[in-house]
Design an enzyme around this catalytic site. Structure first.
Site, PDB file in Angstrom:
ATOM      1  N   HIS A 157       0.833  -1.252   0.088  1.00 51.02           N
ATOM      2  CA  HIS A 157      -0.123  -0.012  -0.063  1.00 51.02           C
ATOM      3  C   HIS A 157       0.816   1.207  -0.135  1.00 51.02           C
ATOM      4  O   HIS A 157       2.100   1.154   0.643  1.00 51.02           O
ATOM      5  CB  HIS A 157      -0.830   0.039   1.393  1.00 51.02           C
ATOM      6  CG  HIS A 157      -1.860   1.003   1.286  1.00 51.02           C
ATOM      7  ND1 HIS A 157      -1.633   2.045   2.005  1.00 51.02           N
ATOM      8  CD2 HIS A 157      -3.065   0.815   1.269  1.00 51.02           C
ATOM      9  CE1 HIS A 157      -2.830   2.926   1.939  1.00 51.02           C
ATOM     10  NE2 HIS A 157      -3.760   2.033   1.488  1.00 51.02           N
ATOM     11  N   ASP A 190       3.093  -4.553   8.040  1.00 45.21           N
ATOM     12  CA  ASP A 190       1.848  -3.656   7.976  1.00 45.21           C
ATOM     13  C   ASP A 190       0.330  -4.683   8.072  1.00 45.21           C
ATOM     14  O   ASP A 190       0.366  -5.581   7.095  1.00 45.21           O
ATOM     15  CB  ASP A 190       1.801  -3.177   6.525  1.00 45.21           C
ATOM     16  CG  ASP A 190       0.489  -2.342   6.174  1.00 45.21           C
ATOM     17  OD1 ASP A 190      -0.226  -2.692   6.994  1.00 45.21           O
ATOM     18  OD2 ASP A 190       0.497  -1.731   4.934  1.00 45.21           O
ATOM     19  N   GLN A 211      -4.621  -5.017   7.095  1.00 45.51           N
ATOM     20  CA  GLN A 211      -5.669  -5.850   6.727  1.00 45.51           C
ATOM     21  C   GLN A 211      -5.890  -7.055   7.431  1.00 45.51           C
ATOM     22  O   GLN A 211      -6.551  -7.936   7.072  1.00 45.51           O
ATOM     23  CB  GLN A 211      -5.353  -6.245   5.048  1.00 45.51           C
ATOM     24  CG  GLN A 211      -5.775  -5.024   4.070  1.00 45.51           C
ATOM     25  CD  GLN A 211      -7.128  -4.310   4.498  1.00 45.51           C
ATOM     26  OE1 GLN A 211      -8.069  -5.145   4.876  1.00 45.51           O
ATOM     27  NE2 GLN A 211      -7.312  -3.084   3.839  1.00 45.51           N
ATOM     28  N   LYS A 219     -10.124  -0.465  10.952  1.00 46.30           N
ATOM     29  CA  LYS A 219     -10.599  -1.258  10.041  1.00 46.30           C
ATOM     30  C   LYS A 219     -10.924  -2.385  10.823  1.00 46.30           C
ATOM     31  O   LYS A 219     -11.058  -3.756  10.361  1.00 46.30           O
ATOM     32  CB  LYS A 219      -9.381  -1.874   9.088  1.00 46.30           C
ATOM     33  CG  LYS A 219      -8.958  -0.542   8.373  1.00 46.30           C
ATOM     34  CD  LYS A 219      -7.757  -1.002   7.397  1.00 46.30           C
ATOM     35  CE  LYS A 219      -7.298   0.079   6.617  1.00 46.30           C
ATOM     36  NZ  LYS A 219      -7.935   0.511   5.247  1.00 46.30           N
ATOM     37  N   CYS A 261      -4.634   2.574  -3.741  1.00 44.45           N
ATOM     38  CA  CYS A 261      -3.536   2.859  -2.716  1.00 44.45           C
ATOM     39  C   CYS A 261      -2.344   1.892  -3.477  1.00 44.45           C
ATOM     40  O   CYS A 261      -1.448   1.472  -2.640  1.00 44.45           O
ATOM     41  CB  CYS A 261      -3.408   3.244  -1.628  1.00 44.45           C
ATOM     42  SG  CYS A 261      -4.477   4.581  -1.037  1.00 44.45           S
TER      43      CYS A 261
HETATM   44  C1  LIG Z   1      -2.539  -2.574   3.463  1.00 43.70           C
HETATM   45  C2  LIG Z   1      -2.775  -1.308   4.416  1.00 43.70           C
HETATM   46  N1  LIG Z   1      -1.574  -0.739   4.715  1.00 43.70           N
HETATM   47  C3  LIG Z   1      -2.105   0.289   5.176  1.00 43.70           C
HETATM   48  C4  LIG Z   1      -3.083   0.996   4.992  1.00 43.70           C
HETATM   49  C5  LIG Z   1      -3.420   2.370   5.582  1.00 43.70           C
HETATM   50  O1  LIG Z   1      -4.070   2.429   6.597  1.00 43.70           O
HETATM   51  P1  LIG Z   1      -4.687   3.782   7.282  1.00 43.70           P
HETATM   52  O2  LIG Z   1      -5.174   4.748   6.180  1.00 43.70           O
HETATM   53  O3  LIG Z   1      -5.751   3.444   8.316  1.00 43.70           O
HETATM   54  O4  LIG Z   1      -3.502   4.353   7.864  1.00 43.70           O
HETATM   55  C6  LIG Z   1      -4.259   0.492   4.316  1.00 43.70           C
HETATM   56  C7  LIG Z   1      -5.642   1.043   4.333  1.00 43.70           C
HETATM   57  O5  LIG Z   1      -6.208   0.819   3.255  1.00 43.70           O
HETATM   58  C8  LIG Z   1      -4.259  -1.076   3.893  1.00 43.70           C
HETATM   59  O6  LIG Z   1      -5.053  -1.591   3.312  1.00 43.70           O
END
Ligand SMILES: Cc1ncc(COP(=O)(O)O)c(C=O)c1O
Length: 410
Positions: free
Chosen positions: A127, A204, A207, A230, A367
């Site tokens: 992402h 990370d 998800q 999430k 993203c």
């Molecule tokens: C795999 C992954 N990493 C990071 C993020 C970023 O999360 P946040 O916008 O809650 O900081 C997301 C959000 O969709 C994600 O799906």
């Protein structure tokens, strides 16, 4: 711990007030939980209770409400620590979410320890939150980025690790579950491979944190970041886990109140983690809400949730693959989401069409712009599921998409 068959999924659905509404005159089908999940009444009530009974600023007051607010805030931290099986509550830093957690590591550990010529290893499925902070850090330090390739089937090219994970790699940062492909990466193996070359690992878990059991010690990771919104929690709150030894060696990022030991006009000294990394008044109420979300998820059980969501994803994958002109991306073994492309329609058009039928999907690059470019796609359409979704909703989605195939081909 309950198995999926012991859980009353229908009654769980009743815990989510937002799901029971009509959109464009049709019953809402919410398949966008990978972007942000919905909130159970228990979380909404915890926020309301906190503001109606306990709110004051934390840590510095000597009155009853301040003590209560501090206890509630710190109890939420303890819940996160238990949820992740961290060795200590001091290894849990509250953040705004995954993005802020990763930026915190880049701007503290990264700025202190990375030098010109060092390598940050990522994967091609990251992402933007787990890519852009490292690009900024590379510009600042002269470090270089390397990427583990993604194969045609949506899994990582693990055979390439031997040549990529060399002694120049100081950090290996990767996603647990891909937000566009659904791929579940072998976290423990990747962390062990990083450790073998002396590299620090960051997971990370945006998800995964609300979907699968996570034990940071069993996984062997150094850092892990996730977002509360999430996983049934409020927006604006998340946490970063960091191994104590690493946190102790990291400088502060933001300066301000709460994070200092003593201050003169010229210089300050700083507290240990987590206070060192939580300058200013924290997001107390949403931390309390996150604690309530953890209690709620744990009352169901993450193994049961994973089984339930993976079954929905497999069912959707089969149904989508059977639609003419539709191609599903990603492997069979996946988290609770399915990304797909419909030949006849751009993802934005398809998502708008679905919305007219009460179906909330997400269309676009998710993203993951570099990954979409690599796959030669302008974007994909994604249906993402959580434990409040049902097979009947997937059947309805398939009917809507079947009609969409005809609509866009006409
Ligand atoms: C795999 C992954 N990493 C990071 C993020 C970023 O999360 P946040 O916008 O809650 O900081 C997301 C959000 O969709 C994600 O799906």
């Amino acid at each position: 711990m309950q198995s999926t068959t012991q859980v009353n999924w229908q009654s769980i659905r009743e815990d989510f007030p937002i799901l029971h509404q009509q959109v464009h005159g049709k019953p809402l089908i919410y398949f966008d939980s990978a972007a942000s999940s919905q909130k159970p009444r228990a979380v909404i009530d915890a926020l309301r209770h906190y503001y109606e009974h306990d709110h004051a600023n934390v840590h510095r007051g000597l009155h009853v409400l301040s003590t209560r607010a501090t206890e509630a805030y710190e109890a939420a931290r303890a819940k996160v620590a238990t949820y992740l099986n961290a060795a200590s509550v001091d290894e849990i830093i509250f953040t705004r979410g995954t993005t802020e957690g990763i930026n915190l590591v880049a701007n503290t550990w990264g700025v202190k320890f990375l030098r010109e010529g060092d390598v940050i290893l990522l994967t091609e499925m990251e992402h933007h939150s787990n890519l852009v902070p490292w690009q900024l850090l590379a510009e600042r330090t002269g470090a270089r980025l390397r990427f583990v390739p993604v194969r045609e089937d949506g899994t990582l090219e693990l055979g390439a690790l031997d040549s990529l994970l060399t002694s120049e790699v100081k950090l290996f940062s990767f996603t647990h579950i891909s937000n566009s492909l659904g791929t579940i990466n072998p976290v423990a193996d990747l962390c062990a491979a990083a450790r073998a070359v002396g590299a620090v690992s960051l997971v990370d878990a945006a998800q995964s944190a609300g979907h699968v059991p996570i034990d940071v010690r069993a996984l062997g990771c150094d850092f892990l970041a996730f977002s509360g919104h999430k996983m049934c929690g409020p927006t604006g709150i998340g946490a970063l886990y960091g191994r104590a030894e690493l946190l102790d060696a990291m400088p502060p990022w933001h300066g301000g109140g709460e994070m200092i030991l003593s201050v003169t006009y010229e210089k300050s000294t700083y507290k240990q983690s987590p206070q060192r990394f939580e300058a200013g008044t924290p997001n107390i109420a949403d931390a309390v809400g996150l604690g309530a979300a953890i209690d709620y998820i744990e009352s169901i059980g993450r193994s049961a949730i994973f089984e339930h969501d993976a079954a929905l994803a497999a069912y959707a994958q089969d149904g989508l693959a059977a639609l003419p002109g539709v191609r599903v991306l990603g492997p069979r073994q996946r988290g609770g989401l399915v990304g797909f492309v419909m030949e006849a329609a751009h993802p934005h058009d398809l998502t708008t069409y679905a919305d007219q039928h009460g179906l909330a999907l997400r269309g676009g690059h998710h993203c993951n712009q570099p990954l979409m470019r690599k796959m030669g796609l302008p974007g994909t359409t994604r249906a993402s599921f959580y434990f409040y979704n049902t097979k009947a909703e997937i059947d309805r989605m398939l009917e809507i998409l079947e009609a969409a195939v005809r609509f866009f081909a006409a």
